[in-house]
Design a protein around this motif. Structure first.
Motif, PDB file in Angstrom:
ATOM      1  N   VAL A  18     -13.952  -2.326  -7.844  1.00 34.24           N
ATOM      2  CA  VAL A  18     -12.554  -3.188  -7.904  1.00 34.24           C
ATOM      3  C   VAL A  18     -12.205  -3.472  -6.629  1.00 34.24           C
ATOM      4  CG1 VAL A  18     -10.533  -3.606  -8.855  1.00 34.24           C
ATOM      5  CG2 VAL A  18     -12.298  -2.720 -10.519  1.00 34.24           C
ATOM      6  N   ASN A  19     -12.174  -2.347  -5.870  1.00 28.28           N
ATOM      7  CA  ASN A  19     -11.222  -2.619  -4.535  1.00 28.28           C
ATOM      8  C   ASN A  19     -12.403  -3.284  -3.569  1.00 28.28           C
ATOM      9  OD1 ASN A  19      -9.030  -1.509  -5.477  1.00 28.28           O
ATOM     10  ND2 ASN A  19      -9.699   0.369  -4.976  1.00 28.28           N
ATOM     11  N   TYR A  20     -13.499  -2.974  -3.471  1.00 33.09           N
ATOM     12  CA  TYR A  20     -14.288  -3.567  -2.375  1.00 33.09           C
ATOM     13  C   TYR A  20     -15.174  -4.689  -2.735  1.00 33.09           C
ATOM     14  CZ  TYR A  20     -12.603   0.554   0.554  1.00 33.09           C
ATOM     15  OH  TYR A  20     -11.647   1.354   0.970  1.00 33.09           O
ATOM     16  N   LEU A  21     -15.910  -4.451  -3.820  1.00 30.83           N
ATOM     17  CA  LEU A  21     -17.052  -5.338  -4.269  1.00 30.83           C
ATOM     18  C   LEU A  21     -16.392  -6.501  -4.811  1.00 30.83           C
ATOM     19  CD1 LEU A  21     -19.804  -3.343  -5.692  1.00 30.83           C
ATOM     20  CD2 LEU A  21     -19.663  -4.147  -3.408  1.00 30.83           C
ATOM     21  N   VAL A  50      -2.809  -7.735  -8.693  1.00 29.36           N
ATOM     22  CA  VAL A  50      -2.485  -6.855  -9.854  1.00 29.36           C
ATOM     23  C   VAL A  50      -4.128  -5.979 -10.150  1.00 29.36           C
ATOM     24  CG1 VAL A  50      -2.135  -7.035 -12.215  1.00 29.36           C
ATOM     25  CG2 VAL A  50      -1.008  -8.161 -10.661  1.00 29.36           C
ATOM     26  N   GLY A  51      -4.889  -6.421 -10.186  1.00 30.67           N
ATOM     27  CA  GLY A  51      -6.259  -6.046 -10.333  1.00 30.67           C
ATOM     28  C   GLY A  51      -6.496  -4.602  -9.485  1.00 30.67           C
ATOM     29  N   PHE A  52      -6.233  -4.879  -8.449  1.00 27.56           N
ATOM     30  CA  PHE A  52      -6.480  -3.923  -7.264  1.00 27.56           C
ATOM     31  C   PHE A  52      -5.541  -2.760  -7.326  1.00 27.56           C
ATOM     32  CE2 PHE A  52      -4.740  -2.304  -3.231  1.00 27.56           C
ATOM     33  CZ  PHE A  52      -5.992  -1.706  -2.538  1.00 27.56           C
ATOM     34  N   ALA A  53      -4.099  -3.218  -7.584  1.00 31.20           N
ATOM     35  CA  ALA A  53      -3.058  -2.253  -7.683  1.00 31.20           C
ATOM     36  C   ALA A  53      -3.238  -1.456  -8.945  1.00 31.20           C
ATOM     37  CB  ALA A  53      -1.889  -2.988  -7.323  1.00 31.20           C
ATOM     38  N   TYR A  54      -3.485  -1.981  -9.830  1.00 31.50           N
ATOM     39  CA  TYR A  54      -3.472  -1.120 -11.056  1.00 31.50           C
ATOM     40  C   TYR A  54      -4.803  -0.476 -11.238  1.00 31.50           C
ATOM     41  CZ  TYR A  54      -2.701   0.234 -15.799  1.00 31.50           C
ATOM     42  OH  TYR A  54      -2.106   1.180 -16.861  1.00 31.50           O
ATOM     43  N   TYR A 100       0.900  -1.340  -0.128  1.00 25.57           N
ATOM     44  CA  TYR A 100      -0.032  -0.015   0.010  1.00 25.57           C
ATOM     45  C   TYR A 100       1.056   1.264  -0.297  1.00 25.57           C
ATOM     46  CZ  TYR A 100      -4.011  -2.851   0.745  1.00 25.57           C
ATOM     47  OH  TYR A 100      -5.123  -3.789   0.865  1.00 25.57           O
ATOM     48  N   LEU A 101       1.920   1.175   0.868  1.00 25.94           N
ATOM     49  CA  LEU A 101       2.859   2.289   0.716  1.00 25.94           C
ATOM     50  C   LEU A 101       3.422   2.466  -0.583  1.00 25.94           C
ATOM     51  CD1 LEU A 101       4.593   4.591   2.192  1.00 25.94           C
ATOM     52  CD2 LEU A 101       6.378   2.924   2.679  1.00 25.94           C
ATOM     53  N   PHE A 102       3.979   1.513  -1.419  1.00 25.18           N
ATOM     54  CA  PHE A 102       4.370   1.777  -2.855  1.00 25.18           C
ATOM     55  C   PHE A 102       3.389   2.084  -3.626  1.00 25.18           C
ATOM     56  CE2 PHE A 102       7.994  -1.045  -1.385  1.00 25.18           C
ATOM     57  CZ  PHE A 102       9.226  -0.296  -2.228  1.00 25.18           C
TER      58      PHE A 102
END
Length: 111
Positions: free
Chosen positions: A104-107, A59-63, A7-9
């Motif tokens: 994307v992040n929560y659901l 990957v999906g979350f980060a991007y 998360y920091l990165f």
């Protein structure tokens, strides 16, 4: 790598992504030296940070988070610093991007 470090990165990548895209505009097509060099440097930092974030996070979350928040941040920069106010379609588009990132992040984690 621990998720907290991911998360920091990710936050670093988003911050430098906004800065590098904003500097791309300020560089006036890479005709001004200082903003051009900083833009390229910041983009390298952005890509390094996102790669490190993807090592610890999906990957999906980060991007999705990176791209959505970077686009939103650049639009805010344009509004605040360049007086470029989006029309109603642009505002709706930004809202949809934010909603998409939230989905994307929560659901996406419910499955």
């Amino acid at each position: 790598m621990k998720p907290l470090l991911g998360y920091l990165f990710l936050a670093i990548g988003i911050s430098f992504g906004i800065a590098s895209n904003s500097l791309a505009k300020i560089s006036e097509g890479f005709t001004k030296l200082t903003p051009s060099v900083l833009c390229i440097l910041f983009m390298c930092i952005t890509m390094f940070s996102i790669a490190k974030a993807m090592h610890a996070l999906p990957v999906g979350f980060a991007y999705a988070t990176y791209s959505g928040l970077t686009v939103t941040g650049v639009v805010l920069f344009a509004v605040l610093k360049l007086n470029q106010v989006p029309n109603i379609y642009g505002i709706v588009g930004i809202i949809l991007i934010i909603v998409g990132v939230i989905m994307v992040n929560y659901l996406g984690r419910l499955n």
